[in-house]
Design a protein around this motif. Structure first.
Motif, short mmCIF file in Angstrom:
data_model
loop_
_atom_site.label_atom_id
_atom_site.label_comp_id
_atom_site.label_asym_id
_atom_site.label_seq_id
_atom_site.Cartn_x
_atom_site.Cartn_y
_atom_site.Cartn_z
N VAL A 93 14.00 34.00 91.24
CA VAL A 93 12.76 34.76 90.99
C VAL A 93 12.98 36.27 90.92
O VAL A 93 12.04 37.01 90.70
CB VAL A 93 11.69 34.45 92.07
N ILE A 94 14.21 36.72 91.12
CA ILE A 94 14.48 38.16 91.05
C ILE A 94 14.00 38.78 89.74
O ILE A 94 13.35 39.82 89.75
CB ILE A 94 15.98 38.45 91.26
N PRO A 95 14.27 38.16 88.58
CA PRO A 95 13.81 38.78 87.33
C PRO A 95 12.30 39.01 87.30
O PRO A 95 11.83 40.08 86.91
CB PRO A 95 14.24 37.78 86.26
N TYR A 96 11.55 38.03 87.74
CA TYR A 96 10.08 38.12 87.67
C TYR A 96 9.54 39.08 88.73
O TYR A 96 8.62 39.87 88.46
CB TYR A 96 9.48 36.72 87.84
N LEU B 32 17.58 45.94 86.29
CA LEU B 32 17.19 45.73 84.90
C LEU B 32 15.75 45.23 84.80
O LEU B 32 15.02 45.59 83.88
CB LEU B 32 18.14 44.73 84.23
N GLY B 33 15.33 44.43 85.77
CA GLY B 33 13.95 43.92 85.78
C GLY B 33 12.94 45.04 85.94
O GLY B 33 11.88 45.04 85.30
N VAL B 34 13.26 46.00 86.81
CA VAL B 34 12.38 47.17 86.98
C VAL B 34 12.25 47.93 85.66
O VAL B 34 11.17 48.38 85.27
CB VAL B 34 12.91 48.09 88.09
N SER B 35 13.38 48.04 84.95
CA SER B 35 13.37 48.73 83.65
C SER B 35 12.55 47.95 82.63
O SER B 35 11.83 48.55 81.82
CB SER B 35 14.81 48.91 83.16
N VAL B 36 12.63 46.63 82.65
CA VAL B 36 11.82 45.80 81.76
C VAL B 36 10.33 46.05 82.04
O VAL B 36 9.51 46.18 81.11
CB VAL B 36 12.14 44.30 81.93
N GLY B 37 9.98 46.13 83.33
CA GLY B 37 8.60 46.41 83.70
C GLY B 37 8.12 47.73 83.14
O GLY B 37 6.99 47.84 82.65
N TYR B 38 9.01 48.74 83.21
CA TYR B 38 8.65 50.05 82.65
C TYR B 38 8.44 49.97 81.14
O TYR B 38 7.44 50.48 80.62
CB TYR B 38 9.74 51.08 82.95
N SER C 175 19.57 40.64 78.90
CA SER C 175 20.64 40.87 79.86
C SER C 175 20.19 40.53 81.28
O SER C 175 20.97 40.00 82.07
CB SER C 175 21.09 42.34 79.79
N MET C 176 18.93 40.82 81.59
CA MET C 176 18.39 40.51 82.91
C MET C 176 18.32 38.99 83.13
O MET C 176 18.71 38.48 84.18
CB MET C 176 17.00 41.12 83.05
N LEU C 177 17.82 38.26 82.14
CA LEU C 177 17.58 36.83 82.29
C LEU C 177 18.86 36.00 82.24
O LEU C 177 18.96 34.97 82.90
CB LEU C 177 16.62 36.35 81.19
N THR C 178 19.84 36.44 81.45
CA THR C 178 21.06 35.64 81.28
C THR C 178 22.24 36.17 82.08
O THR C 178 23.20 35.42 82.34
CB THR C 178 21.47 35.61 79.80
N GLY C 179 22.22 37.46 82.46
CA GLY C 179 23.36 38.05 83.15
C GLY C 179 24.48 38.42 82.20
O GLY C 179 25.55 38.86 82.64
N GLU C 180 24.25 38.29 80.89
CA GLU C 180 25.29 38.59 79.91
C GLU C 180 25.18 40.03 79.40
O GLU C 180 24.10 40.54 79.17
CB GLU C 180 25.17 37.63 78.72
N GLY C 181 26.32 40.66 79.23
CA GLY C 181 26.37 42.00 78.64
C GLY C 181 25.69 43.08 79.47
O GLY C 181 25.28 44.11 78.92
N GLN C 182 25.59 42.88 80.78
CA GLN C 182 24.89 43.88 81.60
C GLN C 182 25.62 45.22 81.60
O GLN C 182 24.98 46.28 81.64
CB GLN C 182 24.74 43.37 83.03
N LEU C 183 26.94 45.20 81.53
CA LEU C 183 27.70 46.44 81.50
C LEU C 183 27.27 47.31 80.32
O LEU C 183 27.00 48.51 80.47
CB LEU C 183 29.20 46.15 81.41
N TYR C 184 27.17 46.72 79.14
CA TYR C 184 26.80 47.48 77.94
C TYR C 184 25.34 47.91 77.98
O TYR C 184 24.98 48.97 77.46
CB TYR C 184 27.10 46.65 76.69
N THR C 185 24.50 47.09 78.61
CA THR C 185 23.10 47.48 78.77
C THR C 185 22.98 48.72 79.64
O THR C 185 22.24 49.66 79.32
CB THR C 185 22.30 46.33 79.41
N PHE C 186 23.73 48.76 80.74
CA PHE C 186 23.70 49.93 81.61
C PHE C 186 24.31 51.16 80.94
O PHE C 186 23.85 52.28 81.16
CB PHE C 186 24.42 49.64 82.93
#
Length: 267
Positions: free
Chosen positions: A23-26, A113-119, A153-164
């Motif tokens: 539930v972290i993403p939500y 990343l979830g906080v950023s999605v919220g923004y 990236s938040m939901l799958t955990g993929e490519g988080q480095l490039y997202t940041f």
């Protein structure tokens, strides 16, 4: 004892539910949206009390003033966290974990990343609601691309480095907003406005031009790993930075023109 019991229950609720992996993403998205609402309301209250010129602004100017405070708050938060994850954390190290760098993630990185999605959801909603007063189609495109990449990236955990890496570019946002505040306050000819322009030029060059060069170089070095991401994720990793780079170069050209005009007026 009763207070201690409630405290233990609250801690257990946060740990087992709000911060559980599923539930972290939500939870984080909701936290991001609520934080935006809180910053908007606090800005409105603070400005009405302490800025004499604020109540004299038009309604749409007041809305934009508060909207820019939200983007400044988000920029400081996400740029700080992105710099930490990319340059100081060992989370995305090639040698720290057995997983490939494109698949490395943690509860904290996902929450961030979830906080950023919220923004981006809150800000995009405001931009569309008050369109085109808070930004034109380029802002809508920028937010849609950012939202798609960050949410994936938040939901799958993929490519988080490039997202940041891309989100580090938010370091330029406070300077852009400060420039608008100074202009709105009638301080366009002040020394502060000129200094802000120089700082904005440097940060934009570093965070939105040179950093993207490093991003593409990193993707090139790790392309064998990028190919293992599913098709949709691979497209986001490869296409979104390219589109944002074109937009960054276009806006950089406008910054240079603006600085030339400012310097010309001061001569």
């Amino acid at each position: 004892m009763e207070i201690k019991s409630y405290q233990n229950q609250a801690e257990l609720f946060v740990k087992e539910y709000l911060l559980s992996d599923s539930v972290i993403p939500y939870t984080s998205v909701i936290c991001g949206i609520c934080a935006c609402m809180m910053v908007y309301d606090l800005t409105q209250l603070f400005c009405n009390l302490y800025f004499k010129s604020y109540p004299n602004l038009s309604k749409i100017k007041q809305i934009e003033w508060c909207n820019r405070s939200i983007s400044t708050f988000h920029a400081i938060f996400i740029a700080t966290m992105s710099l930490y994850f990319v340059f100081w954390s060992e989370l995305y190290s090639d040698h720290q974990y057995a997983d490939l760098v494109v698949f490395q993630s943690s509860a904290l990185s996902t929450f961030t990343l979830g906080v950023s999605v919220g923004y981006f959801l809150a800000d995009l909603g405001m931009i569309i609601w008050f369109y085109p007063f808070l930004g034109g189609m380029e802002y809508v495109l920028h937010h849609l691309l950012s939202l798609a990449a960050v949410a994936y990236s938040m939901l799958t955990g993929e490519g988080q480095l490039y997202t940041f890496m891309v989100l580090i570019s938010e370091t330029t946002t406070p300077g852009v907003n400060l420039r608008w505040y100074l202009d709105t306050a009638g301080m366009k000819t002040s020394k502060a406005y000129l200094i802000n322009g120089v700082v904005m030029f440097v940060t934009w060059l570093v965070a939105r031009i040179l950093l993207f060069v490093y991003l593409f170089y990193h993707i090139y070095l790790h392309y064998d790993q990028v190919k293992q991401v599913n098709t949709y994720g691979r497209l986001l990793i490869l296409i979104v930075p390219v589109v944002l780079s074109v937009m960054n170069l276009t806006w950089f050209g406008k910054i240079i023109k603006g600085m030339r005009k400012t310097l010309a007026k001061r001569q």
